[in-house]
Write a protein that holds these residues in place. Structure first.
Motif, mmCIF file in Angstrom:
data_model
loop_
_atom_site.group_PDB
_atom_site.id
_atom_site.type_symbol
_atom_site.label_atom_id
_atom_site.label_comp_id
_atom_site.label_asym_id
_atom_site.label_seq_id
_atom_site.Cartn_x
_atom_site.Cartn_y
_atom_site.Cartn_z
ATOM 1 N N LYS A 4 9.598 9.346 -28.327
ATOM 2 C CA LYS A 4 8.825 8.995 -29.502
ATOM 3 C C LYS A 4 9.680 9.241 -30.728
ATOM 4 C CE LYS A 4 6.340 12.156 -31.333
ATOM 5 N NZ LYS A 4 5.255 13.044 -31.731
ATOM 6 N N LEU A 5 9.204 8.824 -31.867
ATOM 7 C CA LEU A 5 9.995 8.904 -33.086
ATOM 8 C C LEU A 5 9.788 10.254 -33.762
ATOM 9 C CD1 LEU A 5 11.911 7.244 -34.877
ATOM 10 C CD2 LEU A 5 9.915 6.496 -36.156
ATOM 11 N N TYR A 144 4.954 4.517 -24.747
ATOM 12 C CA TYR A 144 4.355 3.565 -25.699
ATOM 13 C C TYR A 144 3.419 2.577 -25.008
ATOM 14 C CZ TYR A 144 8.398 5.033 -28.538
ATOM 15 O OH TYR A 144 9.360 5.747 -29.204
ATOM 16 N N GLU A 145 2.944 2.909 -23.823
ATOM 17 C CA GLU A 145 2.079 1.991 -23.081
ATOM 18 C C GLU A 145 0.614 2.363 -23.270
ATOM 19 O OE1 GLU A 145 4.517 0.509 -19.216
ATOM 20 O OE2 GLU A 145 3.872 2.596 -19.197
ATOM 21 N N ILE A 146 -0.225 1.357 -23.265
ATOM 22 C CA ILE A 146 -1.659 1.573 -23.320
ATOM 23 C C ILE A 146 -2.315 0.636 -22.310
ATOM 24 C CG2 ILE A 146 -1.851 -0.032 -25.278
ATOM 25 C CD1 ILE A 146 -4.228 1.658 -26.242
ATOM 26 N N ILE A 147 -3.218 1.190 -21.522
ATOM 27 C CA ILE A 147 -3.927 0.407 -20.507
ATOM 28 C C ILE A 147 -5.408 0.405 -20.864
ATOM 29 C CG2 ILE A 147 -4.491 0.168 -18.064
ATOM 30 C CD1 ILE A 147 -1.938 1.745 -17.451
ATOM 31 N N CYS A 148 -5.939 -0.772 -21.101
ATOM 32 C CA CYS A 148 -7.351 -0.931 -21.439
ATOM 33 C C CYS A 148 -7.971 -1.930 -20.470
ATOM 34 C CB CYS A 148 -7.524 -1.427 -22.871
ATOM 35 S SG CYS A 148 -6.852 -0.318 -24.129
ATOM 36 N N GLU A 149 -8.896 -1.426 -19.645
ATOM 37 C CA GLU A 149 -9.585 -2.277 -18.679
ATOM 38 C C GLU A 149 -8.591 -3.107 -17.866
ATOM 39 O OE1 GLU A 149 -12.404 -4.439 -20.994
ATOM 40 O OE2 GLU A 149 -13.733 -2.705 -21.242
ATOM 41 N N GLU A 150 -7.585 -2.397 -17.337
ATOM 42 C CA GLU A 150 -6.563 -2.953 -16.445
ATOM 43 C C GLU A 150 -5.601 -3.923 -17.138
ATOM 44 O OE1 GLU A 150 -8.391 -4.535 -12.971
ATOM 45 O OE2 GLU A 150 -9.158 -2.584 -12.312
ATOM 46 N N ARG A 151 -5.646 -3.989 -18.453
ATOM 47 C CA ARG A 151 -4.667 -4.782 -19.198
ATOM 48 C C ARG A 151 -3.645 -3.840 -19.828
ATOM 49 N NH1 ARG A 151 -7.696 -9.674 -22.523
ATOM 50 N NH2 ARG A 151 -8.587 -10.740 -20.707
ATOM 51 N N ARG A 161 2.675 6.762 -33.215
ATOM 52 C CA ARG A 161 2.606 7.942 -34.084
ATOM 53 C C ARG A 161 1.296 7.991 -34.867
ATOM 54 N NH1 ARG A 161 7.083 10.759 -37.116
ATOM 55 N NH2 ARG A 161 5.825 12.456 -36.316
ATOM 56 N N ILE A 162 0.787 6.837 -35.287
ATOM 57 C CA ILE A 162 -0.508 6.814 -35.974
ATOM 58 C C ILE A 162 -1.605 7.299 -35.030
ATOM 59 C CG2 ILE A 162 -2.288 5.308 -36.952
ATOM 60 C CD1 ILE A 162 0.020 3.598 -38.095
ATOM 61 N N LEU A 163 -1.610 6.778 -33.801
ATOM 62 C CA LEU A 163 -2.614 7.204 -32.827
ATOM 63 C C LEU A 163 -2.487 8.692 -32.514
ATOM 64 C CD1 LEU A 163 -2.855 4.325 -30.183
ATOM 65 C CD2 LEU A 163 -4.627 5.087 -31.784
ATOM 66 N N LYS A 182 3.534 11.197 -43.245
ATOM 67 C CA LYS A 182 3.932 11.733 -41.947
ATOM 68 C C LYS A 182 4.560 10.689 -41.028
ATOM 69 C CE LYS A 182 0.906 15.716 -41.860
ATOM 70 N NZ LYS A 182 -0.144 16.477 -41.151
ATOM 71 N N ILE A 183 4.206 9.424 -41.208
ATOM 72 C CA ILE A 183 4.729 8.393 -40.310
ATOM 73 C C ILE A 183 5.920 7.661 -40.924
ATOM 74 C CG2 ILE A 183 4.162 6.374 -38.911
ATOM 75 C CD1 ILE A 183 2.643 8.993 -38.203
#
Length: 228
Positions: A4-5, A144-151, A161-163, A182-183
């Motif tokens: 991450k940064l 940096y991956e996000i999985i939402c409802e198998e997508r 960083r925001i999240l 901060k970001i």
């Protein structure tokens, strides 16, 4: 490469050394801001919480590293501080650690050793789990991956960083100015509208109904908060 940064504040008056360290650390994925003396560091104290690690030379003009560290600790007791010094003196090391430094590295040193010490401090102070759940989404802050409802989606460093900032302060309103500080930091300073655009994009991924968000909530005239 780091996942991450992370932001490093490097305070070093030897320009050749600071230029080399900045180049190497940035090649490893860090954001590095360089200051040349203790006086400049003192002027940055109000923004010290935006950095993940401070690398601080001991012998500097105007104000030495010991005094700078004391001032840092008066503002922030958590940010890790690593001292760099040409003086291989046990009493100096004890003094630095007693003041509040987390580590001490004697010049000359190998840059790989500094990198390892920085990474160890980051592991020790890491606040966020590698994976977290927000709504129906699983977010990995290091890939940096996000999985939402198998997508699967790939996030940018700043989206992550925001999240992460909102997640670490879940339920608390974070102002747009604080997010920018901060970001983005002090060198690049976009408008608050930039934050709004990032939130809009994140809502499209995380929220079942982006127009009626349940997790990334706007607080009019202030900023945003995360509801888990």
């Amino acid at each position: 490469m780091v996942g991450k940064l992370y932001k490093i504040l490097l305070v070093e008056d030897e320009k050749i050394l600071s230029d080399n360290l900045k180049l190497i650390l940035e090649s490893e994925g860090f954001f590095v801001e360089v200051l040349e003396n203790g006086k400049e560091a003192e002027e940055h104290l109000e923004k010290i919480s935006q950095y993940d690690v401070v690398v601080l030379d001991v012998m500097m003009p105007y104000m030495d590293g010991f005094d700078v560290c004391r001032k840092i600790r008066s503002k922030n007791k958590d940010v890790p501080v690593i001292f760099l010094t040409a003086r291989d003196d046990v009493e100096d090391k004890i003094k630095g650690l007693n003041i509040g430094a987390d580590d001490y590295l004697t010049k000359p040193f190998h840059t790989k050793e500094l990198l390892l010490r920085i990474q160890n401090l980051l592991k020790r102070t890491k606040k966020t789990a590698e994976e977290v759940i927000i709504g129906n989404c699983k977010i990995n802050f290091y890939s940096y991956e996000i999985i939402c409802e198998e997508r699967n989606y790939q996030l940018s460093q700043r989206e992550v960083r925001i999240l992460e900032l909102l997640y670490n302060n879940a339920g608390k309103v974070i102002s747009r100015d604080e997010i920018l500080d901060k970001i983005w930091g002090v060198e690049v300073y976009p408008t608050p509208r930039t934050i709004d655009n990032f939130i809009v994009n994140l809502r499209k991924i995380i929220e079942p109904d982006p127009k009626n968000p349940r997790h990334l909530i706007s607080v009019r005239g202030v900023g945003y908060k995360l509801v888990l």
